[in-house]
Design a protein around this motif. Structure first.
Motif, PDB file in Angstrom:
ATOM      1  N   ARG A 244      38.602  46.913  52.593  1.00 58.22           N
ATOM      2  CA  ARG A 244      39.270  47.670  51.530  1.00 58.22           C
ATOM      3  C   ARG A 244      40.118  46.685  50.722  1.00 58.22           C
ATOM      4  O   ARG A 244      41.078  46.121  51.246  1.00 58.22           O
ATOM      5  CB  ARG A 244      40.137  48.772  52.138  1.00 58.22           C
ATOM      6  CG  ARG A 244      39.367  49.844  52.904  1.00 58.22           C
ATOM      7  CD  ARG A 244      40.313  50.690  53.729  1.00 58.22           C
ATOM      8  NE  ARG A 244      40.996  49.886  54.749  1.00 58.22           N
ATOM      9  CZ  ARG A 244      42.021  50.306  55.484  1.00 58.22           C
ATOM     10  NH1 ARG A 244      42.509  51.531  55.294  1.00 58.22           N
ATOM     11  NH2 ARG A 244      42.578  49.515  56.383  1.00 58.22           N
ATOM     12  N   PHE A 245      39.740  46.489  49.468  1.00 61.13           N
ATOM     13  CA  PHE A 245      40.281  45.388  48.668  1.00 61.13           C
ATOM     14  C   PHE A 245      41.144  45.921  47.534  1.00 61.13           C
ATOM     15  O   PHE A 245      40.764  46.858  46.830  1.00 61.13           O
ATOM     16  CB  PHE A 245      39.136  44.562  48.087  1.00 61.13           C
ATOM     17  CG  PHE A 245      39.574  43.468  47.150  1.00 61.13           C
ATOM     18  CD1 PHE A 245      40.071  42.270  47.648  1.00 61.13           C
ATOM     19  CD2 PHE A 245      39.488  43.636  45.775  1.00 61.13           C
ATOM     20  CE1 PHE A 245      40.471  41.253  46.784  1.00 61.13           C
ATOM     21  CE2 PHE A 245      39.885  42.629  44.904  1.00 61.13           C
ATOM     22  CZ  PHE A 245      40.376  41.437  45.411  1.00 61.13           C
TER      23      PHE A 245
ATOM     24  N   VAL B  19      39.655  38.786  38.244  1.00 61.70           N
ATOM     25  CA  VAL B  19      39.527  38.426  39.660  1.00 61.70           C
ATOM     26  C   VAL B  19      38.567  39.376  40.374  1.00 61.70           C
ATOM     27  O   VAL B  19      37.786  38.968  41.233  1.00 61.70           O
ATOM     28  CB  VAL B  19      40.905  38.434  40.355  1.00 61.70           C
ATOM     29  CG1 VAL B  19      40.768  38.273  41.862  1.00 61.70           C
ATOM     30  CG2 VAL B  19      41.788  37.317  39.792  1.00 61.70           C
ATOM     31  N   SER B  20      38.586  40.645  40.007  1.00 63.91           N
ATOM     32  CA  SER B  20      37.792  41.662  40.704  1.00 63.91           C
ATOM     33  C   SER B  20      36.427  41.915  40.086  1.00 63.91           C
ATOM     34  O   SER B  20      35.618  42.621  40.680  1.00 63.91           O
ATOM     35  CB  SER B  20      38.559  42.994  40.724  1.00 63.91           C
ATOM     36  OG  SER B  20      39.755  42.878  41.432  1.00 63.91           O
ATOM     37  N   ARG B  21      36.177  41.383  38.906  1.00 65.67           N
ATOM     38  CA  ARG B  21      34.944  41.718  38.206  1.00 65.67           C
ATOM     39  C   ARG B  21      33.723  41.384  39.065  1.00 65.67           C
ATOM     40  O   ARG B  21      33.607  40.302  39.633  1.00 65.67           O
ATOM     41  CB  ARG B  21      34.865  40.978  36.871  1.00 65.67           C
ATOM     42  CG  ARG B  21      34.627  39.478  36.992  1.00 65.67           C
ATOM     43  CD  ARG B  21      34.851  38.760  35.664  1.00 65.67           C
ATOM     44  NE  ARG B  21      34.414  37.365  35.696  1.00 65.67           N
ATOM     45  CZ  ARG B  21      35.088  36.381  36.243  1.00 65.67           C
ATOM     46  NH1 ARG B  21      36.244  36.634  36.844  1.00 65.67           N
ATOM     47  NH2 ARG B  21      34.616  35.155  36.207  1.00 65.67           N
ATOM     48  N   GLY B  22      32.822  42.311  39.160  1.00 67.00           N
ATOM     49  CA  GLY B  22      31.563  42.079  39.852  1.00 67.00           C
ATOM     50  C   GLY B  22      31.627  42.080  41.361  1.00 67.00           C
ATOM     51  O   GLY B  22      30.592  41.927  42.018  1.00 67.00           O
ATOM     52  N   LEU B  23      32.806  42.231  41.969  1.00 65.87           N
ATOM     53  CA  LEU B  23      32.885  42.268  43.425  1.00 65.87           C
ATOM     54  C   LEU B  23      32.286  43.579  43.933  1.00 65.87           C
ATOM     55  O   LEU B  23      32.425  44.629  43.302  1.00 65.87           O
ATOM     56  CB  LEU B  23      34.335  42.161  43.895  1.00 65.87           C
ATOM     57  CG  LEU B  23      35.072  40.856  43.586  1.00 65.87           C
ATOM     58  CD1 LEU B  23      36.501  40.924  44.121  1.00 65.87           C
ATOM     59  CD2 LEU B  23      34.341  39.658  44.173  1.00 65.87           C
TER      60      LEU B  23
ATOM     61  N   GLY C 285      31.771  46.520  47.020  1.00 66.18           N
ATOM     62  CA  GLY C 285      32.495  47.111  48.137  1.00 66.18           C
ATOM     63  C   GLY C 285      33.549  48.088  47.674  1.00 66.18           C
ATOM     64  O   GLY C 285      33.474  48.654  46.571  1.00 66.18           O
ATOM     65  N   ASP C 286      34.549  48.286  48.490  1.00 74.70           N
ATOM     66  CA  ASP C 286      35.626  49.238  48.235  1.00 74.70           C
ATOM     67  C   ASP C 286      36.720  48.519  47.446  1.00 74.70           C
ATOM     68  O   ASP C 286      37.662  47.961  48.018  1.00 74.70           O
ATOM     69  CB  ASP C 286      36.147  49.762  49.571  1.00 74.70           C
ATOM     70  CG  ASP C 286      37.187  50.862  49.413  1.00 74.70           C
ATOM     71  OD1 ASP C 286      37.524  51.200  48.265  1.00 74.70           O
ATOM     72  OD2 ASP C 286      37.671  51.368  50.441  1.00 74.70           O
ATOM     73  N   ILE C 287      36.589  48.513  46.121  1.00 79.16           N
ATOM     74  CA  ILE C 287      37.442  47.699  45.252  1.00 79.16           C
ATOM     75  C   ILE C 287      38.389  48.600  44.464  1.00 79.16           C
ATOM     76  O   ILE C 287      37.969  49.549  43.803  1.00 79.16           O
ATOM     77  CB  ILE C 287      36.596  46.881  44.251  1.00 79.16           C
ATOM     78  CG1 ILE C 287      35.498  46.104  44.973  1.00 79.16           C
ATOM     79  CG2 ILE C 287      37.492  45.964  43.437  1.00 79.16           C
ATOM     80  CD1 ILE C 287      35.997  45.107  45.990  1.00 79.16           C
TER      81      ILE C 287
END
Length: 317
Positions: free
Chosen positions: A191-192, A202-206, A208-210
Motif C-alpha cells: 500500500r503506497f 514520482v507515482s506516475r505509471g506505478l 498496485g495500490d497507489i
C-alpha cells in the motif's frame, strides 16, 4: 496587519464590488477585510489549511475545484486581492480564471515586495486584462492593478505525460530529486502513499495500490489529471494510522522565497503515523540541508539508499 496587506486593501475598493475574490492570503487579514464588507466572498487560495479557515468563516472556497470551473458563469462586479503569486504559471492561471469568468467588471490587485516583482508579471496579467499598472510604492512594497478583463480561457500545461495546473512544483516536468526518489523505490510497494505528491511524477505509471496526497490544490489537480487517486488534505490527515506499507516523500524546503528546513517536520510526523508495522519511508532531500537528523529523531533505522551530485535518498523504518 502587515504593511503589504494594508497596501493591497488601500488599492482595492472592496465595498464597491459585489464579489470579493481572495487569491493568496497567508495572514488571513485579506479574508477578514473581505468578509467585513458583507459581500459575496470567494476564496481562491490553494492551501488546504487556509481554505478550512476560510470555509469556517463563511467564504465560498474553490478548494480542489478548477478555478475557471468554480468561477464560470459569474456576473456583476468583482475585485480580486492577494499576495502576488511567486510562480508566473500560478499568476496566469488565476488571471485567466478571473478574466474569463463572466464578471461584468473585474479588478485584480496583487502586491509584493518590490524585489519580488518583475516585468514578466505585467506581461502575464496583460494577457488577460486590457490595462495593467503599478501602484505607487509604500515602503518596500507595491501592487500591480489589472482591469478590463478580456475573453480568455485557461488550459493546463501538458508535457510528456505530466500535467501542470497553476503553480504546481516543477510544472509539467519531472523534478530531479523526485526522479532519484522514484528510482530508489522497492519493487514491491504494498500500500503506497506519495505524500506531498506535487505533479505526481514520482507515482506516475506505478502499479498496485497507489495513493497520492497534497495540501496544494494545484498539485492535486495536476496529479488527478494523469490518473492518480489523489486527496487534498494536510499531511495525509484523512488517512487512518498505519495505512501504508511504503511512503515516498519529496518535501518542500522553501517558505515563499526563504529556505526553511523545518517544513519537513510535520510531514515526517505524518509519515511516522501513517506507516504500518514493517513499512518504510523513502525521503529525498537536497544533500546540503542535512535532513538526516530530523529523520533519525523519529525512526529507529535510517539508511542512505541513493545519492547523486545534488540529492540524497534515505530509507527509514
Amino acid at each position: 496587519m502587515r504593511a503589504l496587506d494594508a497596501l493591497i486593501l488601500s488599492q482595492a475598493d472592496l465595498d464597491a464590488a459585489q464579489t470579493v475574490l481572495v487569491c493568496a492570503d497567508p495572514t488571513g487579514d485579506l479574508l477578514a477585510a473581505a468578509l467585513e464588507t458583507g459581500n459575496d466572498v470567494a476564496f481562491l487560495d490553494p492551501d488546504y489549511a487556509r481554505c478550512q479557515v476560510a470555509a469556517s468563516a463563511g467564504a465560498r472556497v474553490a478548494g480542489d475545484t478548477r478555478l475557471d470551473v468554480f468561477l464560470a458563469g459569474s456576473a456583476g462586479s468583482a475585485v480580486a486581492v492577494g499576495e502576488m503569486p511567486k510562480s508566473l504559471a500560478r499568476l496566469d492561471y488565476v488571471a485567466r480564471a478571473i478574466a474569463g469568468a463572466g464578471f461584468d467588471d473585474a479588478t485584480v490587485v496583487f502586491g509584493a515586495n518590490n524585489k519580488h516583482l518583475s516585468r514578466s508579471m505585467n506581461t502575464v496579467l496583460a494577457q488577460s486584462f486590457g490595462s495593467v499598472a503599478a501602484s505607487l510604492g509604500r515602503g518596500k512594497f507595491r501592487c500591480l492593478v489589472a482591469t478590463q478583463p478580456q475573453p480568455v480561457a485557461y488550459a493546463p500545461t501538458e508535457v510528456g505525460g505530466l500535467v501542470a495546473f497553476g503553480g504546481v512544483f516543477s510544472g509539467a516536468k519531472p523534478d530531479p530529486g523526485g526522479e532519484l526518489l522514484r528510482s530508489a523505490l522497492p519493487a514491491e510497494l504494498g500500500r503506497f502513499l506519495d505524500l506531498g505528491c506535487g505533479n505526481g511524477s514520482v507515482s506516475r505509471g506505478l502499479s498496485g495500490d497507489i495513493t497520492a496526497t497534497d495540501s496544494d490544490a494545484d498539485a492535486v489537480l495536476s496529479a488527478r489529471a494523469i490518473g492518480l487517486h489523489c486527496t487534498w488534505d494536510d499531511a495525509g490527515s484523512r488517512f487512518a494510522d498505519a495505512s501504508f506499507d511504503t511512503i515516498a516523500l519529496n518535501p518542500p524546503f522553501h517558505d515563499g522565497t526563504t529556505i526553511d528546513v523545518t517544513l519537513v517536520g510535520g510531514l515526517l510526523d505524518a509519515s511516522q503515523r501513517l506507516l504500518a508495522p514493517g513499512g518504510s519511508l523513502y525521503l529525498v532531500h537536497n544533500s546540503h540541508l542535512r535532513y538526516r537528523g530530523e529523520v533519525e529523531r523519529r525512526f529507529a533505522r535510517v539508511a542512505q539508499v541513493a545519492r547523486d551530485r545534488t540529492f540524497t535518498v534515505l530509507r527509514a523504518s
